[in-house]
Design an enzyme around this catalytic site. Structure first.
Site, PDB file in Angstrom:
ATOM      1  N   GLU A 506       0.858  -1.204   0.000  1.00 38.21           N
ATOM      2  CA  GLU A 506       0.000   0.000   0.000  1.00 38.21           C
ATOM      3  C   GLU A 506       0.890   1.248   0.000  1.00 38.21           C
ATOM      4  OE1 GLU A 506      -2.184   0.865   3.553  1.00 38.21           O
ATOM      5  OE2 GLU A 506      -1.018  -0.516   4.777  1.00 38.21           O
ATOM      6  N   GLU A 515       5.151   8.417  -3.836  1.00 39.64           N
ATOM      7  CA  GLU A 515       5.829   7.914  -2.640  1.00 39.64           C
ATOM      8  C   GLU A 515       6.721   6.722  -2.981  1.00 39.64           C
ATOM      9  OE1 GLU A 515       3.221   7.336   0.680  1.00 39.64           O
ATOM     10  OE2 GLU A 515       2.374   9.350   0.532  1.00 39.64           O
TER      11      GLU A 515
END
Length: 724
Positions: A506, A515
């Site tokens: 995730e 990210e």
């Protein structure tokens, strides 16, 4: 409950104290609007000034009409408001915003009659020549008027901008009519002239004509503080109550939901009459009090003559009780003359009350409106337990992940059964599942639930680099006594002999890849994924749209001042950094277009050849839009969608946002300056995704090339960079 204000606009400020002492306490109005053109009046008497402190919090000051063209008058009225301690002041819109100069004159064409063709043609030629001359004269006059109006705009904007250094404690709102197109240009000019835009708010003035939808959306993006509603907008229903037409009430509903205060601009004639009635009743009340007092004095004389103290006390108590009862009855009947105005306020309160109650979910999001947050640095920093707990509250996201894991386990089991004859030894072996970046274990728990639901055995591994999170993972007693092997280390550089059928992560950010999900999953794929293994997510796409968001821009400007202080270089870097932000009232100026796409697992040969250079994860794209309407572009709004597995998706794309999911807010790429755009204009940008370990990380660069050529933002990651 929304803020509802009653605009009395009384002529004398002593009337204001009368209203506030009675109506605010009786009907709980939040505020009363009053003129500030009262420097020389009864309110300047000492007795009235002493009372001012008790009710100035209920006052919204309104500047006079003279102040729009006279800087000295405006200064004196703001000084007076500041002196009284009034916190909110509304500036009247200047006269050039209140009427429309654009009109067409019709020309009378010569009627066809008993003229011969030659005479008719000659008349047509002469008429055309006269018409052309008249048109030229009119165009010249329009140009002069436009130039004059522009000067008025500039001067008024300059005068308002000068107020903020002097009156920092005042909350100043500027009134502009919503349906006038020139008001938008005027508002932009005032905002751009002001060095402290946060101090200037907006008061939209609605007439009894409903504005166009696009114009409403444009003004909503400016986050107005107040909406002034004309009393002529109300109509009377069959029962005799004041209501708004359906389209108007729907519009007011939208503004109420955005937290706008509603001001009713009442007619002075009606209100003056009501004030006179109230004054007359108060005089009667005072007269009755005097008569009651005299009766009480006479009664006390009689009682004193009887020389019976006990009886005297009883009579006094009875007299006081009767007086109190009389005052209560008189108080309840005192406000009958205000029913007309009260009906309108109560109706607006009804509109606010009948709106769907804000859920706890939405309420929790409201506090983040236009709050700038730096994107997480998952590889450089170890997340705190608080941040983990915030993520874990998003039940929706983990339910969707569980569904994706369940389907993946079913498919992996089917493949094993189909290939059972060739690999009989592996049929009864549990499916190996790895959670890459396990944190405190929310995905681990969902993988166990998916295993139980599908009745498929799994060998479960939790990979995590955060030492503190590892301690939590090792201390958990997992459901159904499921064994979970905890592996400490960076998923990009694992040195283990285990190969996984399914790898789950995730690591997605607000822009999908921001990210470092591609870089992280590349490493774990090379080291640990079986040839026919599955990865969740399978793919993710980022999206961009030009956005107008005054709330976000103001927050950015204030943030740059607090961060940079006197360092201009630091202030500039703030405008070249990307931010995670929940836009308060965004206006997207073009359709949302796809930007970058990443798929997992990636082609193994491409991955091996480019793993060190990271060239396969670098991107470059040119995107253009056609502006939907006139506005101001503050930057780019970034979104993402992800395909976890097959038809199981998560999205923060506005058109397909996953219901009740709050794990991600959009990513904002600001421009160094607001860019004014017009409807139909081309907005063109270039965006890059660049970086590798040698360069110290990954970053984005972006630039606008149309309608205005700007400089490249964040070159070489000088302002913001995600460390690898």
């Amino acid at each position: 409950m929304t803020n509802i204000f009653l605009g009395y606009l009384p002529h004398r400020i002593e009337d204001l104290s009368l209203i506030l002492s009675s109506q605010v306490s009786r009907f709980q109005y939040n505020c009363v609007v009053t003129d500030l053109d009262l420097i020389e009046g009864p309110f300047t008497k000492t007795k009235n000034l002493e009372k001012s402190e008790s009710f100035c919090n209920y006052i919204i000051g309104l500047t006079s009409k003279n102040s729009t063209n006279n800087l000295k008058t405006l200064l004196s009225e703001l000084e007076f408001a500041n002196f009284l301690g009034i916190h909110h002041v509304i500036l009247r819109s200047p006269s050039f915003c209140n009427y429309d100069k654009e009109f067409e004159e019709s020309y009378v064409k010569p009627l066809l009659g008993n003229f011969n063709p030659k005479e008719q043609n000659q008349m047509d030629i002469e008429t055309n020549e006269e018409s052309n001359e008249q048109e030229k004269e009119q165009e010249q006059e329009k140009e002069k008027e436009k130039e004059k109006e522009q000067k008025e705009f500039v001067n008024y904007a300059r005068n308002i901008a000068k107020m903020f250094d002097k009156f920092t404690s005042l909350n100043i709102s500027l009134s502009v009519p919503i349906e006038d197109k020139r008001s938008w240009e005027f508002w932009l000019m005032v905002k751009s002239f002001s060095d402290s835009p946060l101090l200037l708010r907006l008061n939209l003035v609605l007439s009894d004509t409903l504005p166009k939808r696009k114009l409403t959306e444009l003004w909503k993006s400016c986050k107005p503080q107040y909406i002034t509603l004309a009393i002529s907008s109300f109509v009377t229903n069959k029962k005799g109550f004041s209501i708004l037409p359906k389209q108007f009430s729907s519009l007011i509903d939208e503004f109420i939901q955005e937290g706008c205060g509603i001001i009713i601009e009442c007619e002075n004639e009606v209100e003056d009459y009501q004030l006179q009635q109230l004054k007359q009743k108060q005089k009667q009340k005072q007269k009755q009090k005097q008569e009651t007092k005299q009766i009480s004095i006479n009664l006390n004389k009689i009682i004193s003559q009887t020389n019976t103290t006990q009886n005297s006390d009883e009579e006094n108590n009875n007299t006081n009780n009767s007086l109190n009862n009389y005052e209560d009855e008189n108080y309840s009947d005192q406000f009958g003359n205000f029913s007309e105005s009260l009906n309108k306020v109560l109706y607006l309160r009804h509109l606010g009350n009948k709106l769907p109650k804000i859920s706890k979910f939405k309420k929790s999001l409201q506090e983040f409106s236009d709050v700038l947050q730096d994107p997480l640095q998952p590889l450089q920093n170890n997340l705190s337990s608080y941040i983990y707990s915030v993520f874990e509250k998003d039940i929706t996201k983990y339910e969707v992940y569980e569904k994706a894991i369940y389907l993946a386990l079913i498919d992996l089991s089917k493949k094993r059964n189909e290939n059972g004859n060739e690999n009989e030894k592996n049929i009864d072996q549990p499916i190996s599942v790895a959670i890459a970046g396990a944190g405190r274990g929310p995905i681990v728990k969902r993988a166990i639930k998916a295993s139980l639901k599908s009745n498929i055995q799994i060998n479960l591994y939790a990979i995590e680099k955060n030492p503190s999170a590892l301690m939590v993972l090792r201390s958990i007693n997992w459901e159904n006594n499921q064994d979970v092997t905890v592996i400490a280390g960076d998923m990009r550089n694992l040195q283990i002999d285990i190969k996984f059928d399914l790898i789950i992560s995730e690591l997605l950010g607000s822009f999908g890849d921001n990210e470092l999900s591609p870089e992280c999953l590349d490493g774990v794929q090379l080291a640990c994924l079986k040839p026919n293994g599955i990865m969740i997510p399978q793919s993710y796409s980022s999206y961009l749209a030009p956005v107008s968001s005054f709330g976000t821009w103001i927050a950015l400007k204030e943030y740059s001042k607090s961060t940079g202080k006197n360092d201009n270089q630091k202030m500039k870097k703030c405008f070249e950094s990307s931010y995670v932000v929940r836009f308060g009232c965004p206006l997207l100026l073009g359709e949302i277009k796809k930007c970058f796409v990443f798929n997992h697992p990636q082609d193994s040969s491409i991955l091996r050849n480019n793993f060190q250079s990271n060239n396969h994860n670098q991107r470059f794209l040119k995107i253009n839009w056609i502006a939907k309407q006139d506005s101001v572009c503050h930057g780019l709004a970034g979104y993402f969608t992800t395909q976890l597995y097959k038809d199981v998706n998560l999205s923060i794309h506005p058109e397909s946002h996953t219901h009740k999911m709050a794990s991600w807010f959009p990513l904002f790429f600001p421009f160094s300056q607001p860019i004014k755009t017009t409807k139909g204009q081309i907005i063109e940008i270039y965006i890059w995704r660049i970086g590798n370990k040698k360069q110290g990380g990954m970053w984005y660069e972006w630039v606008m090339s149309k309608p205005l050529q700007l400089h490249i933002h964040n070159p070489n990651g000088r302002a913001s960079k995600i460390g690898l």
